[in-house]
Design an enzyme around this catalytic site. Structure first.
Site, mmCIF file in Angstrom:
data_model
loop_
_atom_site.group_PDB
_atom_site.id
_atom_site.type_symbol
_atom_site.label_atom_id
_atom_site.label_comp_id
_atom_site.label_asym_id
_atom_site.label_seq_id
_atom_site.Cartn_x
_atom_site.Cartn_y
_atom_site.Cartn_z
ATOM 1 N N TYR A 1 6.461 -1.678 4.861
ATOM 2 C CA TYR A 1 6.934 -1.449 3.491
ATOM 3 C C TYR A 1 8.022 -0.372 3.468
ATOM 4 O O TYR A 1 7.870 0.711 4.027
ATOM 5 C CB TYR A 1 5.764 -1.023 2.598
ATOM 6 C CG TYR A 1 6.190 -0.608 1.208
ATOM 7 C CD1 TYR A 1 6.639 -1.555 0.292
ATOM 8 C CD2 TYR A 1 6.172 0.730 0.807
ATOM 9 C CE1 TYR A 1 7.046 -1.186 -0.982
ATOM 10 C CE2 TYR A 1 6.569 1.118 -0.467
ATOM 11 C CZ TYR A 1 7.014 0.146 -1.349
ATOM 12 O OH TYR A 1 7.424 0.514 -2.610
ATOM 13 N N ARG B 1 -16.681 40.795 -28.018
ATOM 14 C CA ARG B 1 -17.953 40.901 -27.301
ATOM 15 C C ARG B 1 -18.147 39.831 -26.238
ATOM 16 O O ARG B 1 -18.875 40.027 -25.269
ATOM 17 C CB ARG B 1 -19.097 40.827 -28.327
ATOM 18 C CG ARG B 1 -20.468 40.832 -27.720
ATOM 19 C CD ARG B 1 -21.582 41.104 -28.722
ATOM 20 N NE ARG B 1 -21.382 40.520 -30.026
ATOM 21 C CZ ARG B 1 -22.157 39.571 -30.558
ATOM 22 N NH1 ARG B 1 -23.152 39.051 -29.842
ATOM 23 N NH2 ARG B 1 -21.965 39.138 -31.782
ATOM 24 N N ASN C 1 8.508 9.085 -2.382
ATOM 25 C CA ASN C 1 7.087 8.744 -2.491
ATOM 26 C C ASN C 1 6.239 9.984 -2.245
ATOM 27 O O ASN C 1 5.892 10.300 -1.116
ATOM 28 C CB ASN C 1 6.723 7.676 -1.456
ATOM 29 C CG ASN C 1 6.509 6.310 -2.066
ATOM 30 O OD1 ASN C 1 6.115 5.387 -1.384
ATOM 31 N ND2 ASN C 1 6.746 6.162 -3.345
ATOM 32 N N HIS D 1 17.094 5.108 -8.845
ATOM 33 C CA HIS D 1 15.998 5.851 -9.461
ATOM 34 C C HIS D 1 16.408 7.258 -9.914
ATOM 35 O O HIS D 1 15.570 7.995 -10.440
ATOM 36 C CB HIS D 1 14.811 5.936 -8.498
ATOM 37 C CG HIS D 1 14.044 4.653 -8.396
ATOM 38 N ND1 HIS D 1 14.593 3.501 -7.885
ATOM 39 C CD2 HIS D 1 12.772 4.330 -8.760
ATOM 40 C CE1 HIS D 1 13.698 2.530 -7.918
ATOM 41 N NE2 HIS D 1 12.585 3.003 -8.454
#
Length: 506
Positions: free
Chosen positions: A50, A291, A192, A80
């Protein structure tokens, strides 16, 4: 000088991004990266891997011709680089580069060594790639944001350099730098991963720790102002509850208040046997915002510490796909780029920072409301009541900013929207979570700044400067160096900003 070698701890990481320590790469890392690159180059022959000889995402079913493999990486980076919104702050970008460098240095990515060298130069020479806040869904990593980093690494896009936004090519020429050498999967390996959400997350945790420290100091100072009893932060009380965070906050309060002359002991007053009133003028117990500080800040402390641990694991992890395993001579496909760990921690962090903001706002309101505290004028107004306004104006800012934090603290972790032709059918939204958390943290500093100005005004009204603890006195002097005591109304926003800057940077 910090050397990238086997494991980078959080302290070393922050020393580089906040302390401007220079980065060096060990020979062991360089050998590891070279071995990974050489192995993948040889292993990828006649195999379907891939992102090496396939398309990306849902287009992974398409084989890429050998002669197009390098161009494939450039196509991925350029297509991208599509972010929008504001540019990320330089500190976020620097942290993101370091996180990505450290991940690629593990030798599980098969990148050309030039990638490691050039990212180091970006850090050491303060070259900040232009990366936008919008674009990442945090599933196949910070794809869009990391694409903008990759774009600069190939010599394109824009950078911030010496205070100016400039073309990358121009800055490379000035600094005599060369773009990375793209050979196998440099584009995919850079994009990635979870490094942007992780880098922003490290910065967020750093500033959240600062917020907690200031919140404890503010809480101690207010307890002194009202001359509270000491049992609510005592070891005896807090040790009966088994939460370490609560115990640590109480311990820090005791340390901060150790030499205060204002904190009282219950046995000297309410336990003295001399109280005959049917209706007590003095409060038997303080309001919760005074408190219950150990119980409120305790889980915040533990959440910050847990987020720090997760982030350290993440930037020392291979958050890539596929994973190159030189030892076993194999390439594994999976989803290490998925950002759920960081997304969840950022959501948890922004929730607790919002709670810290709410505590500060309630403590501020306590000081400003004379009917509640019964010792200070309305709005801690040191001027003429009715004619002057004291801290009345800035309370609106603190209230509205706290409300914004409450809205922003809704989780991104469960806001998955499928995209990428449903290939990314469940996503983390970790990048958005980290960016929004940064905004929540900045808001919190604004509210604490307003609270601190009010605290020192109250100390002056009550003439307690010489009675407070050493820690509170130092706090008082730091704020008074920025904003002097005031009775007459004045423009407040410059002072609030200056105090905010002081809190963030100290």
């Amino acid at each position: 000088m910090k050397t990238i070698n086997e494991y980078l701890n959080l302290e070393e990481f922050t020393a580089i991004i906040f302390g401007n320590a220079k980065v060096e790469i060990s020979q062991k890392v360089l050998n590891r990266v070279n071995e990974s690159f050489d192995f993948l180059k040889e292993f990828s022959h006649n195999k379907i891997i891939y992102g090496v000889n396939t398309g990306f995402g849902p287009m992974a079913q398409y084989r890429i011709k050998d002669e197009d493999r390098i161009q494939l990486q450039y196509n991925l980076i350029r297509s991208h680089s599509s972010g929008t919104g504001k540019p990320l702050d330089a500190i976020f970008v620097k942290a993101s580069i370091l996180a990505r460098l450290n991940t690629l240095a593990l030798g599980n990515s098969g990148v050309h060594p030039s990638v490691i060298h050039l990212m180091r130069e970006f850090i050491n020479r303060d070259i900040t790639p232009l990366i936008f806040e919008h674009g990442g869904v945090g599933a196949s990593g910070d794809l869009v944001q990391l694409a903008h980093l990759a774009l600069v690494l190939i010599g394109e896009g824009e950078v911030f350099y010496k205070g100016e936004r400039r073309a990358t090519a121009d800055v490379f020429k000035i600094e005599n730098l060369q773009p990375i050498q793209v050979e196998i999967r440099e584009g995919l390996a850079l994009m990635n991963g979870t490094s942007v959400m992780t880098g922003i997350g490290v910065v967020n945790v750093h500033h959240a720790k600062g917020l907690l420290n200031w919140s404890i100091k503010c809480s101690c100072a207010i307890n002194e102002i009202v001359q509270a009893y000491d049992d609510h932060f005592s070891d005896e009380l807090n040790s009966t509850k088994r939460h370490k965070g609560q115990q640590q906050v109480a311990e820090r309060m005791r340390k901060n208040l150790a030499d205060s002359t204002l904190i009282r002991k219950r046995e000297d007053h309410l336990y003295s046997g001399e109280n005959t009133e049917n209706i007590f003028k003095e409060k038997v117990q303080e309001y919760y915002s005074l408190r219950c500080v150990p119980q409120i800040l305790g889980p915040i402390l533990e959440t910050i510490d847990n987020a720090a641990s997760i982030l350290e694991d993440e930037f020392n992890s291979a958050n890539d796909n596929p994973i190159i395993d030189v030892k076993n001579q194999h390439v594994y496909h999976g989803g290490n780029f998925h950002g759920d760990y960081i997304s969840l921690e950022m959501d948890k962090l922004k929730i607790v920072v919002t709670k810290l903001t709410m505590l500060a706002e309630r403590q501020l309101n306590y000081l400003l409301n004379s009917k509640i505290n019964e010792i200070l004028p309305p709005f801690v107004n040191l001027g003429t009541l009715g004619f002057n306004f004291g801290m009345q104006g800035v309370q609106f800012t603190a209230t509205s900013t706290t409300a914004e934090n409450q809205m922003l603290s809704n989780p991104m972790y469960v806001h998955s929207i499928p995209n990428n032709n449903d290939n990314q059918d469940i996503v983390s939204m970790g990048t958005n979570a980290a960016v929004i958390t940064a905004k929540v943290i900045e808001n919190a500093y604004e509210v604490l700044s307003i609270e601190l100005i009010t605290i020192v005004q109250a100390i002056d009204y009550l003439e307690q400067k010489n009675a407070v603890s050493t820690v509170t006195r130092k706090l008082y002097e730091e704020i008074r160096a920025i904003i002097p005591p005031f009775k007459q109304d004045q423009v407040m926003y410059p002072f609030v900003q200056q105090v905010k800057n002081h809190l963030i940077n100290n």
